[in-house]
Scaffold this active site. Sequence first.
Site, PDB file in Angstrom:
ATOM      1  N   PRO A   2       0.831  -1.202   0.000  1.00 16.04           N
ATOM      2  CA  PRO A   2       0.000   0.000   0.000  1.00 16.04           C
ATOM      3  C   PRO A   2       0.869   1.257   0.000  1.00 16.04           C
ATOM      4  CG  PRO A   2      -0.698  -1.533   1.710  1.00 16.04           C
ATOM      5  CD  PRO A   2       0.604  -2.025   1.189  1.00 16.04           C
ATOM      6  N   LYS A  34      -2.365  -5.785   5.799  1.00 14.27           N
ATOM      7  CA  LYS A  34      -0.996  -6.061   5.342  1.00 14.27           C
ATOM      8  C   LYS A  34      -0.025  -5.558   6.407  1.00 14.27           C
ATOM      9  CE  LYS A  34      -2.004  -6.215   0.488  1.00 14.27           C
ATOM     10  NZ  LYS A  34      -1.381  -6.276  -0.800  1.00 14.27           N
TER      11      LYS A  34
END
Length: 115
Positions: A2, A34
Amino acid sequence: MPQLSLTTNVPVDAVVAADIIKDCSKALARIIGKPESYVMVSINGSVPMSFAASEEPAAYGELMSIGGIGPGVNGKLSAALAEILETKLSVSRSRFYVKFDDVKGFNLGFNGSTF
């Protein structure tokens, strides 16, 4: 991986920037699911910007991720980011847009290769 880029017309000093980056990084990792070690966040302040024909505090964000985002998650991400910007920079939730981009791993380079 990300990656969040934030742009705002509000002046952002180094201390506030560090707080925003830390808070956004933790929120992204938690909501997307994540590891935070994969998250990258940047913020650029004092950028000339108009929103709704006004130069009142406003912000724009772009979030790119390989998976982890979509209809069930994007609203939560938008709310979390808006809360951070409202708290730290006094940018109203109604003056913040965020664009989500779910990219394929082969379209993202890292460490001399792609994912």
